[in-house]
Design an enzyme around this catalytic site. Structure first.
Site, PDB file in Angstrom:
ATOM      1  N   LYS A   6     -24.685   7.906 104.479  1.00  0.00           N
ATOM      2  CA  LYS A   6     -25.182   6.743 105.221  1.00  0.00           C
ATOM      3  C   LYS A   6     -25.686   5.693 104.222  1.00  0.00           C
ATOM      4  O   LYS A   6     -25.916   5.993 103.047  1.00  0.00           O
ATOM      5  CB  LYS A   6     -26.322   7.162 106.167  1.00  0.00           C
ATOM      6  CG  LYS A   6     -25.960   8.297 107.128  1.00  0.00           C
ATOM      7  CD  LYS A   6     -24.889   7.893 108.129  1.00  0.00           C
ATOM      8  CE  LYS A   6     -24.833   8.755 109.360  1.00  0.00           C
ATOM      9  NZ  LYS A   6     -24.087  10.029 109.234  1.00  0.00           N
TER      10      LYS A   6
HETATM   11  C1  LIG Z   1     -24.402  11.168 110.401  1.00  0.00           C
HETATM   12  C2  LIG Z   1     -24.502  11.263 111.883  1.00  0.00           C
HETATM   13  C3  LIG Z   1     -25.306  12.215 112.518  1.00  0.00           C
HETATM   14  C4  LIG Z   1     -25.951  13.357 111.808  1.00  0.00           C
HETATM   15  O1  LIG Z   1     -26.834  13.022 110.818  1.00  0.00           O
HETATM   16  P1  LIG Z   1     -27.325  14.169 109.814  1.00  0.00           P
HETATM   17  O2  LIG Z   1     -28.507  13.529 109.135  1.00  0.00           O
HETATM   18  O3  LIG Z   1     -26.189  14.433 108.885  1.00  0.00           O
HETATM   19  O4  LIG Z   1     -27.705  15.358 110.612  1.00  0.00           O
HETATM   20  C5  LIG Z   1     -25.439  12.168 113.900  1.00  0.00           C
HETATM   21  N1  LIG Z   1     -24.791  11.253 114.635  1.00  0.00           N
HETATM   22  C6  LIG Z   1     -23.994  10.335 114.064  1.00  0.00           C
HETATM   23  C7  LIG Z   1     -23.300   9.330 114.931  1.00  0.00           C
HETATM   24  C8  LIG Z   1     -23.807  10.313 112.675  1.00  0.00           C
HETATM   25  O5  LIG Z   1     -22.982   9.392 112.135  1.00  0.00           O
END
Ligand SMILES: *Cc1c(COP(=O)(O)O)cnc(C)c1O
Length: 372
Positions: free
Chosen positions: A192
């Site tokens: 992210k």
């Molecule tokens: C990355 C993501 C998650 C999960 O996040 P984590 O921190 O990896 O658990 C959940 N929903 C969406 C839409 C994502 O892109």
């Protein structure tokens, strides 16, 4: 060898966080909402949410979604309403809370949940609805006004805003989610824009709700260390908090870089007249914390062919979110609305590379890669 990888996470370097690691060695506090975590949370609340509401860190956004859903859901309801066009973590989190995902189609322009279909279901399913979980697709600045109304009408709303940390509304509106009375869940996964490895953050304008979630994330412990809520361990370690704290300093620059690369993509797509030839980009407003560059190939063509074409040029691309959730075996039996747009998108969506060290020539190479 890959010439252009899909992502190339660029986390803060050691010299940025080493001072905080020394502090951890001094304090010998390694977790449990320690001093570094506290500093990070208060800076985020101040710098991104104008000290309105409250935040709490979590060890990842999936756990954050589980905590938020389990503490907000209506006890008699059984359905979690959400788009199918999202990451598997959203329906999985609902299932861990004993709910059944109910998938709703999206709009073909902004790729977010279709509100007409949703409002239809709100009437039809009534008390069977436990919670509504919109997804701010690919970090977009989803308009939350309708979701505020739903939340205030008594149907709780948790927003999956996994990729939206750093996303700002139109003029003067401030950070995405600010003032929202439900829960907004952000991810700090390495992929992210605010990447720290693993981590996440929950925001709400409702301070009491965040307090309850924070308690649930620490085994449901009361001040007397008695478990009084169904909890789990959702805490962020002080090491992760140190990375997060030092990321705050470089984050504005990261966002600018990501926006610049996104802008290059738009320019090159235009120059090659791809938008006139049936390619589409997501309709957005505000300033987006771009995680990658999503685009739709023309109607009747297949994303798989373009992924292959790019691979031949050693360019790595992905197809987020194809298969969509309802097409994955774990969720195949879940109820859903018509998913015409979702299914169309899942055949056409291509996620193009976007990482902070990319230059204009990389972007040109990628766009030429989809042209020939
Ligand atoms: C990355 C993501 C998650 C999960 O996040 P984590 O921190 O990896 O658990 C959940 N929903 C969406 C839409 C994502 O892109």
């Amino acid at each position: 060898m890959t010439k252009i990888p899909f992502l190339r996470p660029n986390l803060v370097k050691r010299e940025e966080f080493s001072q905080y690691f020394s502090e951890i060695e001094e304090s010998r506090i390694y977790s449990n909402y320690g001093p570094i975590n506290t500093r990070f949370e208060s800076r985020v609340l101040n710098e991104y949410f104008d000290n309105i509401g409250a935040v709490t860190t979590v060890n990842n956004a999936t756990i954050g979604l589980m905590l938020a859903i389990s503490k907000c859901k209506r006890s008699k309801g059984k359905y979690a309403l959400m788009p199918s066009f999202t990451f598997a973590a959203t329906p999985l989190a609902a299932m861990w809370c004993g709910l059944e995902p109910y998938f709703i189609d999206i709009y073909s322009d902004d790729w977010c949940m279709n509100k007409e279909l949703l409002s239809d279901l709100l009437k039809r399913l009534g008390d069977q609805i436990a919670i509504v979980i919109p997804y701010a697709t690919f970090g977009t600045n989803l308009d939350l006004r309708y979701y505020r109304e739903i939340h205030e009408s008594g149907i709780p709303v948790v927003v999956d805003a996994a990729a939206s940390f750093g996303t700002m509304g139109d003029k003067g509106k401030g950070h995405f989610g600010k003032n929202f009375p439900g829960i907004v869940v952000f991810s700090f996964h390495a992929t992210k824009s605010f990447g720290i490895g693993e981590g996440g953050l929950l925001y709400s304008a409702n301070i009491k709700l965040i307090r309850k979630i924070r308690q649930a994330a620490n085994f449901g412990f009361s001040i007397e260390r008695e478990s009084t809520l169904q909890g789990l361990n959702g805490k962020m370690s002080e090491y992760s908090a140190a990375i997060a704290l030092s990321t705050l300093k470089v984050f504005p620059q990261k966002l600018k870089t990501r926006m610049k690369i996104h802008q290059w993509y738009l320019e090159k797509l235009n120059q090659k007249k791809l938008l006139e030839k049936g390619w589409h980009v997501q309709k957005t407003n505000g300033k987006i914390a771009y995680q990658f560059m999503p685009a739709l190939c023309p109607e009747g063509q297949s994303n798989i062919d373009f992924i292959q074409r790019l691979a031949n040029k050693k360019i790595e691309a992905r197809t987020y979110f194809s298969p969509a959730c309802h097409q994955q075996s774990q969720f195949k039996s879940c109820p859903h609305t018509s998913l015409f747009v979702t299914e169309n998108l899942s055949k056409r969506i291509i996620s193009l590379p976007l990482w902070e060290e990319m230059d204009l020539n990389h972007v040109i190479f990628v766009i030429e890669g989809i042209c020939d």
